[in-house]
Design an enzyme around this catalytic site. Structure first.
Site, PDB file in Angstrom:
ATOM      1  CB  THR A  12      -0.899  -0.001   1.266  1.00  0.00           C
ATOM      2  OG1 THR A  12      -1.666  -1.190   1.250  1.00  0.00           O
ATOM      3  CG2 THR A  12      -1.808   1.199   1.298  1.00  0.00           C
ATOM      4  CD  GLU A 126       6.624  13.490  10.174  1.00  0.00           C
ATOM      5  OE1 GLU A 126       7.443  14.341  10.501  1.00  0.00           O
ATOM      6  OE2 GLU A 126       5.700  13.124  10.930  1.00  0.00           O
ATOM      7  CB  VAL A 129       3.937   8.357  14.549  1.00  0.00           C
ATOM      8  CG1 VAL A 129       2.808   8.678  15.525  1.00  0.00           C
ATOM      9  CG2 VAL A 129       4.965   7.441  15.202  1.00  0.00           C
ATOM     10  N   GLY A 131       0.418   8.594   9.937  1.00  0.00           N
ATOM     11  CA  GLY A 131       0.193   8.628   8.485  1.00  0.00           C
ATOM     12  C   GLY A 131       0.663   9.943   7.887  1.00  0.00           C
ATOM     13  CB  ILE A 133      -0.455  13.849  11.118  1.00  0.00           C
ATOM     14  CG1 ILE A 133      -1.908  13.481  10.890  1.00  0.00           C
ATOM     15  CG2 ILE A 133      -0.329  15.049  12.046  1.00  0.00           C
ATOM     16  CD1 ILE A 133      -2.610  13.005  12.165  1.00  0.00           C
ATOM     17  N   GLY A 184      -7.045  -0.464   3.031  1.00  0.00           N
ATOM     18  CA  GLY A 184      -5.595  -0.343   3.219  1.00  0.00           C
ATOM     19  C   GLY A 184      -5.201   0.363   4.501  1.00  0.00           C
ATOM     20  CG  ASP A 198      -0.309   0.493  14.586  1.00  0.00           C
ATOM     21  OD1 ASP A 198       0.623   0.290  13.795  1.00  0.00           O
ATOM     22  OD2 ASP A 198      -0.983   1.545  14.585  1.00  0.00           O
ATOM     23  CE  LYS A 202       0.870   3.928  13.868  1.00  0.00           C
ATOM     24  NZ  LYS A 202      -0.519   3.853  13.379  1.00  0.00           N
TER      25      LYS A 202
HETATM   26  N1  HSE Z   1      -2.694   0.145  10.696  1.00  0.00           N
HETATM   27  C1  HSE Z   1      -2.275   1.472  10.967  1.00  0.00           C
HETATM   28  C2  HSE Z   1      -3.472   2.288  11.413  1.00  0.00           C
HETATM   29  C3  HSE Z   1      -1.667   2.059   9.705  1.00  0.00           C
HETATM   30  O1  HSE Z   1      -4.590   1.799  11.299  1.00  0.00           O
HETATM   31  O2  HSE Z   1      -3.310   3.383  11.896  1.00  0.00           O
HETATM   32  C4  HSE Z   1      -0.873   3.282   9.947  1.00  0.00           C
HETATM   33  O3  HSE Z   1       0.180   3.088  10.818  1.00  0.00           O
END
Ligand code: HSE
Length: 450
Positions: A12, A126, A129, A131, A133, A184, A198, A202
């Site tokens: 992706t 960058e 964490v 996406g 931003i 995605g 996740d 972060k």
């Molecule tokens: N799987 C992560 C999320 C993707 O949903 O935020 C971005 O790190």
């Protein structure tokens, strides 16, 4: 001057990066200087969202790192290995690295930073964490003059997307998760999203940058949304709160040797509806930084998906490309861009932290129950902000599909308590006393409240 890019991964995010590099028109002129030289893929014959010359594709990621035409290595393959080894291999070869890999950085960030410093190369993260931003560079550079009191955020797009659709549409958890995967947003194994891992990766990274020292990822308590009952989302709404998966790092003080004491955690959390993070919906992320003297600064935007994450990756590539253009490699590493660490951090015992709580109790519906619950809290010095009885029924309290018959013959009720801020140890002691009351069937839910 053309700068050769080697891409590790064409999923992706990788496809998003290739898409930007292939269409430089209207972007910063430096984008036009970047050329994709080699791309590591899992399978050569596969339909792809971007057309790339077959000659630059390879199934050997080391060949990408080692290719003399590759000046910057971009790691977007995810997973711990071989990603970590490939990053270290690139550094050892004197090649700067851009990575979106929060799992690797949260666990091996120190090893990677040390190798990068030794070899005089940048490793920029960058995209790891938030996406699209910008939050890593602002923490490293723009907010560097502050003492940071708290960093809190909604930093997993998948769970925020699921929670938003469950709250807005009453949609089923499984169906919404499948949509998030199709779009995605989710990790290859969505357990990392829904179980909080996740977000823990972060917040470990953000806390390390905000407080100037590594934060031990394995010590971060993380709870996800996979056990969240939709009735708590509904009761919270009726009491003026929104439930979000919040990751937070709070400064608590310093030890005599200067080590920073932090409360870092990930948990489903009740936010008052007027809280800045409460209005963050869908796949959007937001990070609220509270510092002295800046006050509150919030960063908001799309937290996952190809385009936003690729935007952050390309920004890092451009940072490195810009430095190369002015011959910056001879000047040593910029300590702000390279994120130097200057002190130690430690996570405090969660039993010593203070916060507000939401508790849902299943009880029998009879005179005096609320009073006895109140006494248990009062005995431990826990102050109650509100206590509400929901759903008194002739039978057992319905909830999570479990029928309770142990609540006494006088019918069953659900009692929701919101406490004022209290030490975790005293709160747990009160809960243990409440659980032992004969009228209490169970402590059905317990959520942190801001
Ligand atoms: N799987 C992560 C999320 C993707 O949903 O935020 C971005 O790190």
């Amino acid at each position: 001057m053309t700068i050769g890019i080697g891409l590790l991964g064409l999923g992706t995010v990788g496809a998003g990066v290739a898409g930007i590099l292939a269409t430089p028109e209207g972007r910063h002129p430096l984008v036009g200087e970047l050329t994709l030289r080699r791309v590591a893929v899992r399978e050569l014959q596969r339909p792809r969202p971007v057309e790339l010359p077959a000659a630059i594709l390879t199934t050997d990621p080391e060949a990408v790192v080692d290719d003399p035409a590759v000046d910057i290595v971009v790691e977007v393959m995810g997973g711990l290995e071989p990603a970590r080894s490939l990053i270290l291999r690139a550094i050892a070869a004197g090649k700067p690295v851009v990575t979106a890999n929060k799992a690797v950085i949260a666990r091996y960030g120190e090893e990677i930073a040390a190798a990068a410093a030794e070899n005089g190369v940048y490793v920029l993260i960058e995209a790891a964490v938030g996406g699209g931003i910008p939050i890593i560079e602002p923490l490293k550079q723009s907010l560097g003059g502050n003492r940071i009191q708290r960093v809190s955020g909604i930093i997993n797009g998948t769970t925020n997307y699921i929670l938003s659709r469950m709250a807005d549409e009453g949609a089923a958890y499984g169906a919404v998760l499948a949509d998030a995967q199709r779009l995605g947003y989710a990790e290859a194994d969505p357990a990392a999203d829904v179980q909080g891992g996740d977000a823990a990766d972060k917040i470990a990274i953000l806390a390390g940058l905000a407080y100037g020292g590594p934060v031990q990822r394995s010590a971060i308590p993380a709870e996800g949304i996979d056990r969240l009952d939709s009735r708590d989302v509904s009761y919270a709404a009726q009491l003026g709160f929104v439930v979000k998966l919040v990751a937070a790092a709070q400064f608590l003080g310093t030890d005599a040797d200067g080590t920073v004491q932090l409360d870092v955690r990930v948990s489903p959390t009740l936010l008052p509806k007027e809280h800045p993070l409460a209005g963050v919906h869908g796949v959007n992320n937001a990070i609220l930084v509270e510092g002295d003297p800046v006050g509150r600064v919030m960063f908001y935007g799309p937290g996952a998906g190809a385009g936003p994450t690729a935007s952050a990756v390309v920004a890092d590539i451009l940072n490195i490309a810009g430095i190369r253009q002015v011959g910056g490699s001879q000047a040593g590493l910029d300590p702000l861009l390279a994120a130097s660490r200057w002190r130690q951090c430690r996570l405090v015992d969660p039993g010593l932290t203070q916060h507000r709580n939401y508790v849902r109790l299943r009880t029998s519906d009879e005179p005096g129950v609320i009073g006895r619950i109140g006494t248990c809290f009062g005995d431990q010095g826990v102050s109650i902000q509100s206590i509400v009885q929901f759903e008194a029924k002739g039978g057992a309290a319905a909830g999570d599909g479990a029928a309770d018959s142990s609540g006494g013959g006088a019918g069953a009720a659900e009692i929701v308590v919101i406490t004022h801020e209290v030490g975790e140890a005293r709160f747990r002691a009160a809960l243990a006393a409440i659980e032992a009351l004969p009228e209490v069937v169970s402590v059905a839910a317990c959520l942190r409240t801001l």
